[in-house]
Design an enzyme around this catalytic site. Structure first.
Site, mmCIF file in Angstrom:
data_model
loop_
_atom_site.group_PDB
_atom_site.id
_atom_site.type_symbol
_atom_site.label_atom_id
_atom_site.label_comp_id
_atom_site.label_asym_id
_atom_site.label_seq_id
_atom_site.Cartn_x
_atom_site.Cartn_y
_atom_site.Cartn_z
ATOM 1 N N HIS A 131 1.229 -0.877 -0.477
ATOM 2 C CA HIS A 131 0.540 0.115 -0.502
ATOM 3 C C HIS A 131 0.083 1.442 0.322
ATOM 4 O O HIS A 131 0.292 2.263 -0.133
ATOM 5 C CB HIS A 131 -0.768 0.136 1.408
ATOM 6 C CG HIS A 131 -0.178 -0.012 2.413
ATOM 7 N ND1 HIS A 131 -0.277 -0.435 3.596
ATOM 8 C CD2 HIS A 131 0.303 1.472 3.353
ATOM 9 C CE1 HIS A 131 0.244 -0.234 4.524
ATOM 10 N NE2 HIS A 131 0.085 1.048 4.736
ATOM 11 N N ASP A 190 -0.916 -7.411 1.492
ATOM 12 C CA ASP A 190 -0.202 -6.265 1.452
ATOM 13 C C ASP A 190 0.879 -6.170 1.794
ATOM 14 O O ASP A 190 1.643 -6.482 2.538
ATOM 15 C CB ASP A 190 -0.699 -4.840 2.244
ATOM 16 C CG ASP A 190 -0.170 -3.614 2.694
ATOM 17 O OD1 ASP A 190 0.110 -3.555 1.246
ATOM 18 O OD2 ASP A 190 -0.403 -3.115 3.524
ATOM 19 N N SER A 213 4.075 1.639 8.516
ATOM 20 C CA SER A 213 3.738 0.731 7.138
ATOM 21 C C SER A 213 5.347 0.852 6.864
ATOM 22 O O SER A 213 6.080 0.894 6.078
ATOM 23 C CB SER A 213 2.995 1.452 5.963
ATOM 24 O OG SER A 213 1.881 1.852 6.324
#
Ligand SMILES: *[C@@H]1O[C@H](CO)[C@@H](O)[C@H](O)[C@H]1NC(C)=O
Ligand SMILES: *[C@@H]1O[C@H](CO)[C@@H](O)[C@H](O)[C@H]1NC(C)=O
Length: 400
Positions: A89, A143, A241
């Site tokens: 992402h 992801d 992330s």
């Protein structure tokens, strides 16, 4: 003094072995340089990491050519001198290789820096971005992404490779105390990244509990890991992330990257722990991209003992599902006017990317985000961190 000598000699030896430059990064994975004394260690609710504590930690930064600045957006794990592992992402709104710079061996980073990284930090370009072919942005399924580094980065002082699980390891064992690290927000609405690498101890949470109605209400897949605390307080957040979730392997006496920071609802809220992409279910995918030998080098050395084949990952279920609108702050305050100069080696085009799903954000929300972005000049790719509560979700549609 005399008594201290052997310790000092050992330390010097250890450091010289570990810190020796190795252009190929084919030494053992998971070697650390320094670390905080463990125990009290307790991102959101974390502490400053010491330099060299997590040598495989990479800062992925969005580069804007009109002002030559780079902005931290995601974390990553160095696998070898050519490849790092991160979350898919991160690339949803920045998918071109020349949008990115990679910083290795860092503890302190400057958001919006326009100076080249100085040693011991190393700065590199991206040659290729490989997002998982079945990445689903709206659900954050699969992801996971690999980034090819150019030119290759040498291991050495404060730069080293992280370990991936062995094939026989299976899904991360629960319960277990593990670590997360990153430069993400220090609190949910900080809207700025942490200048110093943060680390925090988190507990792996049972997937069924994490998936339960009061928690993530059916959003968790068998390819996820959940980590944090029932009461919240310590968690990864926006900007973390792609970074590693690391658990100690007591046999090999080192840390293994068992997960990749993926998403959460808010940060450090009760019953809303961080959700990670488990690395173990994707070992074959990683091998198919970087090669089996390279994967093998990045796995913990297997001590010779009878191995029973690890059970195959449960196939992900494809139940119809109404997703939450993601809080992707994808309004780009500094759109690239001209493509920046290409990296020294002409990069190959990134693999095709799944179409971005429309965000269901109200105008007011977007306006608020825009203001926040302009205030903090925050680049946003950072995270699939969602603001809405999962309990607002309509009931899951049952598979008949
Ligand atoms: C450095 O790389 C060589 C191969 O080029 C390898 O044999 C050696 O073990 C590595 N050294 C260290 C300290 O990791
Ligand atoms: C979580 O719940 C959903 C809905 O019941 C289900 O489809 C999914 O398989 C569950 N995840 C896990 C890891 O069991």
């Amino acid at each position: 003094m005399v008594e201290m000598l052997p310790t000092a000699v050992l330390l010097v030896l250890a450091v010289s072995v570990v810190a020796k430059d190795n252009a190929t990064c084919d030494g053992p994975c998971g070697l650390r340089f320094r670390q905080n004394p463990q125990g009290s260690g307790r991102i959101v609710g974390g502490q400053d990491a010491t330099i060299g504590a997590w040598p495989w930690m990479v800062s992925l930064q969005v580069f804007t050519s009109h002002n030559n600045r780079r902005y931290h957006a995601c974390g990553g794990t160095l696998l070898n001198s050519h490849w790092l592992l991160t979350a898919a992402h991160c690339f949803v709104s920045k998918k071109k290789v020349y949008d990115w710079r990679l910083i290795f061996g860092a503890r302190e980073i400057v958001y919006g820096n326009d100076k080249p990284a100085k040693p011991p930090q190393q700065e590199r370009y991206v040659e290729k971005i490989i997002m998982h072919e079945k990445y689903v942005p709206s659900l954050e399924h699969n992801d996971i992404a690999l980034v090819k580094i150019t030119p290759p980065v040498p291991c050495g002082q404060f730069i080293g490779t992280g370990c991936l699980p062995q094939f026989r390891a299976g899904p991360p064992r629960v319960p277990q105390a593990c670590w997360v690290a990153g430069w993400g927000f220090l609190k949910e609405k900080a809207y700025r990244i942490a200048p110093t690498l943060q680390e925090a101890r988190v507990n792996l949470i049972d997937l069924d509990l994490c998936n339960s109605t009061q928690w993530y209400n059916g959003r968790i897949r068998s390819t996820n890991a959940c980590a944090g605390y029932p009461e919240g307080k310590i968690d990864t957040c926006q900007g973390d992330s792609g970074g590693p979730l690391m658990c100690r392997d007591n046999v090999a006496n080192t840390y293994v990257v068992v997960g990749i920071t993926s998403w959460g609802v808010g940060c450090a809220r009760a019953k809303r722990p961080g959700v990670y992409t488990a690395t173990w279910p994707y070992l074959n995918w990683i091998a198919s991209k970087i090669g089996s030998n390279a994967l093998h080098m990045a796995q913990l050395p297997t001590p010779p003992r009878p191995t029973s084949q690890a059970p195959p990952a449960r196939p992900p279920s494809a139940r119809p599902f109404i997703p939450l609108p993601p809080l992707h702050l994808d309004l780009d305050p500094n759109p690239l006017p001209t493509p920046p100069p290409p990296p020294p080696h002409p990069p190959t085009a990134p693999s095709p990317i799944t179409k971005r799903s429309a965000n269901v954000l109200s105008f007011a929300k977007r306006l608020q985000q825009l203001i926040e972005i302009l205030k903090g000049k925050t680049f946003s790719s950072a995270k699939g961190y969602y603001e809405m509560e999962t309990t607002d979700l309509p009931e899951l549609t049952a598979v008949s």
